[in-house]
Scaffold this motif. Structure first.
Motif, mmCIF file in Angstrom:
data_model
loop_
_atom_site.group_PDB
_atom_site.id
_atom_site.type_symbol
_atom_site.label_atom_id
_atom_site.label_comp_id
_atom_site.label_asym_id
_atom_site.label_seq_id
_atom_site.Cartn_x
_atom_site.Cartn_y
_atom_site.Cartn_z
ATOM 1 N N LEU A 1 0.834 -1.205 0.000
ATOM 2 C CA LEU A 1 0.000 0.000 0.000
ATOM 3 C C LEU A 1 0.869 1.256 0.000
ATOM 4 O O LEU A 1 0.617 2.200 -0.741
ATOM 5 C CB LEU A 1 -0.935 0.014 1.219
ATOM 6 C CG LEU A 1 -1.682 1.335 1.463
ATOM 7 C CD1 LEU A 1 -2.674 1.617 0.352
ATOM 8 C CD2 LEU A 1 -2.356 1.335 2.808
ATOM 9 N N LEU A 2 1.913 1.254 0.823
ATOM 10 C CA LEU A 2 2.793 2.414 0.911
ATOM 11 C C LEU A 2 3.511 2.686 -0.406
ATOM 12 O O LEU A 2 3.697 3.843 -0.800
ATOM 13 C CB LEU A 2 3.799 2.227 2.048
ATOM 14 C CG LEU A 2 3.207 2.469 3.427
ATOM 15 C CD1 LEU A 2 4.058 1.821 4.500
ATOM 16 C CD2 LEU A 2 3.032 3.953 3.686
ATOM 17 N N GLY A 3 3.922 1.634 -1.105
ATOM 18 C CA GLY A 3 4.571 1.817 -2.407
ATOM 19 C C GLY A 3 3.631 2.463 -3.415
ATOM 20 O O GLY A 3 4.008 3.391 -4.135
ATOM 21 N N GLN A 4 2.391 1.991 -3.456
ATOM 22 C CA GLN A 4 1.398 2.582 -4.357
ATOM 23 C C GLN A 4 1.101 4.020 -3.947
ATOM 24 O O GLN A 4 1.005 4.909 -4.791
ATOM 25 C CB GLN A 4 0.099 1.773 -4.321
ATOM 26 C CG GLN A 4 0.205 0.415 -4.960
ATOM 27 C CD GLN A 4 -1.088 -0.367 -4.787
ATOM 28 O OE1 GLN A 4 -1.620 -0.473 -3.693
ATOM 29 N NE2 GLN A 4 -1.582 -0.910 -5.871
ATOM 30 N N ALA A 5 0.954 4.250 -2.650
ATOM 31 C CA ALA A 5 0.637 5.586 -2.147
ATOM 32 C C ALA A 5 1.768 6.562 -2.463
ATOM 33 O O ALA A 5 1.517 7.709 -2.848
ATOM 34 C CB ALA A 5 0.387 5.522 -0.643
ATOM 35 N N LEU A 6 2.981 6.113 -2.321
ATOM 36 C CA LEU A 6 4.143 6.952 -2.609
ATOM 37 C C LEU A 6 4.156 7.356 -4.084
ATOM 38 O O LEU A 6 4.416 8.513 -4.423
ATOM 39 C CB LEU A 6 5.425 6.191 -2.241
ATOM 40 C CG LEU A 6 6.748 6.913 -2.388
ATOM 41 C CD1 LEU A 6 6.780 8.193 -1.577
ATOM 42 C CD2 LEU A 6 7.873 5.998 -1.938
ATOM 43 N N ALA A 7 3.826 6.415 -4.959
ATOM 44 C CA ALA A 7 3.801 6.705 -6.397
ATOM 45 C C ALA A 7 2.691 7.706 -6.751
ATOM 46 O O ALA A 7 2.821 8.465 -7.710
ATOM 47 C CB ALA A 7 3.615 5.416 -7.187
ATOM 48 N N MET A 8 1.606 7.726 -5.968
ATOM 49 C CA MET A 8 0.474 8.611 -6.254
ATOM 50 C C MET A 8 0.565 9.972 -5.585
ATOM 51 O O MET A 8 -0.160 10.885 -5.959
ATOM 52 C CB MET A 8 -0.829 7.961 -5.763
ATOM 53 C CG MET A 8 -1.363 6.896 -6.655
ATOM 54 S SD MET A 8 -3.019 6.497 -6.126
ATOM 55 C CE MET A 8 -2.747 4.918 -5.374
#
Length: 181
Positions: free
Chosen positions: A127-134
């Motif tokens: 989740l954090l990886g996706q959130a960081l990208a967004m």
């Protein structure tokens, strides 16, 4: 391709230029809200484990995970208060119990507990990886990155303990057809 110094300058500029912050966008709020929910509900998993295991190494790992989660929860809650975002509802804390009083058919084994924590951690890191990208706001991206880094550090020590104990569940190896022996 951008060189490292340019990337660092571009990253730090919004933090020091004094420009007013833009409002959070829907994705940033959603990801922070979901992460906060996962962390707060995850406290119940740590409490369940601490109430049912007698393994000293696992107790140490669960205690560390609980303490890190509490720190991160506070960080996100304080950020939400500052930004005016409402909080998700949370479950009540579990009362302490004697691990030896819990019937064997009811409690998780130490291996099951470690794998449950590992799966929870993998979901949070993803989740954090996706959130960081967004994330668009630098402070939000920095928060996601810092939290992810702490979770990866914790996950690395948890994985080592699980490997040493034979608790790590490994999928079957894949050998491609025609691959080298």
């Amino acid at each position: 391709m951008t060189n490292l110094l340019e990337a660092i300058k571009d990253y730090l500029a919004p933090l020091v230029d004094g420009e007013p912050k833009k409002p959070l966008h829907v994705g940033e709020v959603n990801n922070l809200w979901l992460l906060l929910t996962l962390l707060e509900e995850g406290l119940a998993v740590y409490q369940l484990g601490l109430n049912t295991t007698t393994d000293k190494q696992l107790i140490h790992a669960l205690t560390n995970g609980q303490e890190e989660s509490i720190k991160t929860i506070e960080q996100i809650r304080n950020f939400f208060i500052k930004e005016g975002v409402s909080m998700p509802p949370i479950s009540e804390p579990k009362p302490k119990s004697n691990p030896n009083s819990v019937p064997l058919g009811v409690k998780y084994t130490d291996s099951e507990l470690a794998n449950l924590i590992s799966a929870k951690l993998a979901a949070e890191i993803t989740l954090l990886g996706q959130a960081l990208a967004m994330s668009i706001r630098t402070d939000v991206g920095q928060t996601f990155f810092q939290i992810q880094f702490e979770m990866i550090k914790y996950g690395t020590s948890l994985k080592k303990m699980m490997q040493d104990r034979g608790w790590l569940k490994t999928p079957p190896y894949y050998y491609p057809p025609g691959g080298p022996e």
